[in-house]
Design an enzyme around this catalytic site. Structure first.
Site, short mmCIF file in Angstrom:
data_model
loop_
_atom_site.label_atom_id
_atom_site.label_comp_id
_atom_site.label_asym_id
_atom_site.label_seq_id
_atom_site.Cartn_x
_atom_site.Cartn_y
_atom_site.Cartn_z
N GLU A 122 -5.68 -11.00 -8.38
CA GLU A 122 -4.84 -9.82 -8.62
C GLU A 122 -5.55 -8.95 -9.64
OE1 GLU A 122 -1.79 -7.35 -7.85
OE2 GLU A 122 -1.87 -9.35 -6.96
N HIS A 160 -4.24 -8.12 0.30
CA HIS A 160 -2.84 -8.41 0.65
C HIS A 160 -2.44 -7.65 1.91
CE1 HIS A 160 -1.90 -9.57 -3.72
NE2 HIS A 160 -1.89 -10.67 -2.99
N ASP A 171 -1.43 -3.05 -0.78
CA ASP A 171 -2.49 -3.23 -1.77
C ASP A 171 -3.61 -4.11 -1.21
OD1 ASP A 171 -0.47 -5.39 -1.98
OD2 ASP A 171 -1.73 -6.12 -3.60
#
Length: 188
Positions: free
Chosen positions: A41, A83, A93
Protein backbone atom coordinates in the site's frame (compact mmCIF):
# COMPACT_ATOMS: atom_id res chain seq x y z
CA UNK A 1 3.88 -3.40 3.38
CA UNK A 2 3.07 0.29 3.65
CA UNK A 3 5.09 3.04 1.98
CA UNK A 4 4.69 6.42 3.68
CA UNK A 5 4.56 9.74 1.87
CA UNK A 6 8.30 10.22 2.48
CA UNK A 7 9.16 6.74 1.17
CA UNK A 8 9.62 4.90 4.45
CA UNK A 9 8.69 1.21 4.18
CA UNK A 10 6.80 -0.34 7.07
CA UNK A 11 6.15 -4.08 7.12
CA UNK A 12 2.66 -4.44 8.52
CA UNK A 13 2.34 -8.24 8.31
CA UNK A 14 5.07 -10.90 7.88
CA UNK A 15 5.16 -12.23 4.30
CA UNK A 16 4.08 -15.73 5.26
CA UNK A 17 0.97 -14.55 7.14
CA UNK A 18 -2.33 -13.91 5.41
CA UNK A 19 -3.44 -10.29 5.40
CA UNK A 20 -6.78 -8.95 4.16
CA UNK A 21 -5.14 -6.58 1.67
CA UNK A 22 -6.77 -7.87 -1.51
CA UNK A 23 -10.30 -8.39 -0.23
CA UNK A 24 -12.70 -10.17 -2.56
CA UNK A 25 -10.50 -10.64 -5.61
CA UNK A 26 -9.81 -12.66 -8.75
CA UNK A 27 -6.96 -12.99 -11.21
CA UNK A 28 -7.02 -15.68 -13.84
CA UNK A 29 -8.30 -18.84 -12.19
CA UNK A 30 -7.30 -17.70 -8.68
CA UNK A 31 -9.82 -16.31 -6.22
CA UNK A 32 -9.35 -14.66 -2.85
CA UNK A 33 -5.81 -13.50 -3.51
CA UNK A 34 -5.22 -12.70 0.15
CA UNK A 35 -4.04 -16.28 0.61
CA UNK A 36 -1.28 -16.17 -2.00
CA UNK A 37 -0.15 -12.60 -2.50
CA UNK A 38 1.81 -9.83 -0.84
CA UNK A 39 0.27 -6.38 -0.74
CA UNK A 40 2.06 -3.05 -0.92
CA UNK A 41 0.00 0.00 0.00
CA UNK A 42 1.37 3.42 -0.91
CA UNK A 43 0.24 6.52 0.95
CA UNK A 44 -2.01 8.63 -1.26
CA UNK A 45 -5.33 10.26 -0.39
CA UNK A 46 -6.95 8.57 -3.40
CA UNK A 47 -9.46 9.77 -5.96
CA UNK A 48 -12.08 10.81 -3.41
CA UNK A 49 -9.72 12.96 -1.34
CA UNK A 50 -7.31 14.71 -3.72
CA UNK A 51 -5.53 11.93 -5.61
CA UNK A 52 -1.99 13.01 -6.41
CA UNK A 53 1.14 11.83 -8.16
CA UNK A 54 3.25 9.38 -6.18
CA UNK A 55 6.49 10.93 -4.95
CA UNK A 56 9.91 9.97 -6.29
CA UNK A 57 10.83 8.69 -2.81
CA UNK A 58 7.75 6.46 -2.75
CA UNK A 59 8.51 5.04 -6.20
CA UNK A 60 12.17 4.46 -5.33
CA UNK A 61 11.08 2.55 -2.20
CA UNK A 62 8.45 0.65 -4.18
CA UNK A 63 11.02 -0.43 -6.77
CA UNK A 64 13.40 -1.61 -4.05
CA UNK A 65 10.88 -3.62 -2.04
CA UNK A 66 9.25 -5.01 -5.20
CA UNK A 67 12.55 -6.29 -6.57
CA UNK A 68 13.31 -7.99 -3.26
CA UNK A 69 9.88 -9.66 -3.11
CA UNK A 70 9.96 -10.66 -6.79
CA UNK A 71 13.37 -12.29 -6.38
CA UNK A 72 12.58 -13.92 -3.04
CA UNK A 73 9.35 -15.53 -4.28
CA UNK A 74 10.12 -15.80 -8.02
CA UNK A 75 7.03 -13.80 -8.99
CA UNK A 76 6.05 -13.71 -12.66
CA UNK A 77 5.86 -10.18 -14.13
CA UNK A 78 2.27 -10.87 -15.23
CA UNK A 79 1.31 -11.24 -11.57
CA UNK A 80 2.41 -7.77 -10.49
CA UNK A 81 -1.02 -6.23 -10.10
CA UNK A 82 -2.95 -3.33 -8.68
CA UNK A 83 -6.08 -3.49 -6.54
CA UNK A 84 -8.02 -2.35 -9.60
CA UNK A 85 -6.78 -5.31 -11.65
CA UNK A 86 -7.94 -7.91 -9.13
CA UNK A 87 -11.18 -6.18 -8.11
CA UNK A 88 -12.17 -3.87 -11.00
CA UNK A 89 -15.82 -3.63 -9.98
CA UNK A 90 -14.98 -2.08 -6.60
CA UNK A 91 -11.41 -0.69 -6.72
CA UNK A 92 -9.73 2.00 -8.84
CA UNK A 93 -6.37 2.21 -7.10
CA UNK A 94 -3.51 2.65 -7.70
CA UNK A 95 -5.02 4.75 -10.51
CA UNK A 96 -3.87 6.58 -13.58
CA UNK A 97 -0.95 8.36 -11.88
CA UNK A 98 0.73 5.13 -10.89
CA UNK A 99 3.91 4.66 -13.01
CA UNK A 100 3.27 1.22 -14.51
CA UNK A 101 5.38 2.01 -17.60
CA UNK A 102 8.37 3.06 -15.48
CA UNK A 103 8.02 -0.02 -13.27
CA UNK A 104 8.00 -2.31 -16.29
CA UNK A 105 11.28 -0.74 -17.43
CA UNK A 106 12.65 -1.80 -14.04
CA UNK A 107 11.35 -5.37 -14.69
CA UNK A 108 8.38 -4.95 -12.36
CA UNK A 109 5.10 -5.75 -14.07
CA UNK A 110 4.21 -5.51 -17.74
CA UNK A 111 3.75 -2.86 -20.40
CA UNK A 112 3.01 -3.05 -24.10
CA UNK A 113 5.72 -2.53 -26.71
CA UNK A 114 3.73 -0.43 -29.18
CA UNK A 115 4.82 2.87 -30.69
CA UNK A 116 3.16 5.74 -28.82
CA UNK A 117 2.67 7.86 -31.98
CA UNK A 118 0.91 5.01 -33.76
CA UNK A 119 -1.23 4.34 -30.68
CA UNK A 120 -2.24 7.98 -30.41
CA UNK A 121 -3.40 7.90 -34.04
CA UNK A 122 -5.74 5.00 -33.10
CA UNK A 123 -7.25 6.82 -30.12
CA UNK A 124 -11.01 7.28 -30.44
CA UNK A 125 -11.21 5.26 -33.67
CA UNK A 126 -13.52 2.27 -33.69
CA UNK A 127 -12.87 0.48 -36.97
CA UNK A 128 -11.41 -3.03 -36.79
CA UNK A 129 -12.79 -3.64 -33.29
CA UNK A 130 -13.74 -7.13 -32.24
CA UNK A 131 -15.28 -7.01 -28.76
CA UNK A 132 -15.20 -10.79 -28.39
CA UNK A 133 -11.45 -10.91 -29.08
CA UNK A 134 -10.84 -7.96 -26.75
CA UNK A 135 -12.55 -9.86 -23.93
CA UNK A 136 -10.41 -12.92 -24.73
CA UNK A 137 -7.27 -10.76 -24.56
CA UNK A 138 -8.27 -9.40 -21.14
CA UNK A 139 -9.21 -12.85 -19.83
CA UNK A 140 -5.85 -14.18 -21.01
CA UNK A 141 -4.10 -11.46 -19.03
CA UNK A 142 -6.09 -12.48 -15.95
CA UNK A 143 -8.98 -10.03 -15.71
CA UNK A 144 -12.09 -11.65 -14.28
CA UNK A 145 -14.73 -11.38 -17.00
CA UNK A 146 -17.13 -14.10 -15.89
CA UNK A 147 -20.81 -13.05 -15.85
CA UNK A 148 -19.78 -9.64 -17.18
CA UNK A 149 -22.56 -7.32 -18.34
CA UNK A 150 -22.06 -4.10 -20.34
CA UNK A 151 -21.84 -1.88 -17.24
CA UNK A 152 -19.19 -4.16 -15.68
CA UNK A 153 -17.30 -4.37 -18.98
CA UNK A 154 -17.11 -0.55 -19.13
CA UNK A 155 -15.61 -0.52 -15.62
CA UNK A 156 -13.01 -3.10 -16.64
CA UNK A 157 -12.16 -1.09 -19.78
CA UNK A 158 -11.76 2.00 -17.58
CA UNK A 159 -9.45 0.09 -15.22
CA UNK A 160 -7.47 -1.21 -18.22
CA UNK A 161 -7.17 2.37 -19.49
CA UNK A 162 -5.98 3.64 -16.09
CA UNK A 163 -3.16 1.12 -16.24
CA UNK A 164 -2.22 0.94 -19.91
CA UNK A 165 -3.61 4.16 -21.45
CA UNK A 166 -3.89 6.75 -18.66
CA UNK A 167 -4.12 9.71 -21.06
CA UNK A 168 -7.82 9.04 -21.74
CA UNK A 169 -9.98 7.16 -19.25
CA UNK A 170 -13.54 6.95 -20.49
CA UNK A 171 -14.49 3.27 -20.34
CA UNK A 172 -15.03 3.19 -24.11
CA UNK A 173 -13.26 0.63 -26.24
CA UNK A 174 -11.35 2.15 -29.13
CA UNK A 175 -8.63 0.89 -31.47
CA UNK A 176 -5.88 2.12 -29.17
CA UNK A 177 -7.12 0.02 -26.22
CA UNK A 178 -7.84 -2.91 -28.51
CA UNK A 179 -4.31 -2.99 -29.94
CA UNK A 180 -2.70 -2.53 -26.52
CA UNK A 181 -4.67 -5.55 -25.23
CA UNK A 182 -3.78 -7.54 -28.36
CA UNK A 183 -0.10 -6.67 -27.93
CA UNK A 184 -0.11 -7.81 -24.28
CA UNK A 185 -1.89 -11.01 -25.30
CA UNK A 186 0.85 -11.75 -27.84
CA UNK A 187 3.63 -11.00 -25.35
CA UNK A 188 2.31 -13.46 -22.76
Amino acid sequence: YYITSNGKIIQMVPDLYVAWHAGKSNWGSQKSLNDNSIGIEISNPGHEYGYRKFSDKQIKSLIGISKLIITKYNIDKYKILGHSDIAPQRKIDPGEKFPWKLLSKKRIGIWHNLNSKILKSLRGRKSDLNLHKFVIYLKNLGYHMEYCNLKELRKIIKIFQMRFRPEVINGKLDNECYYIAKSLYKLK
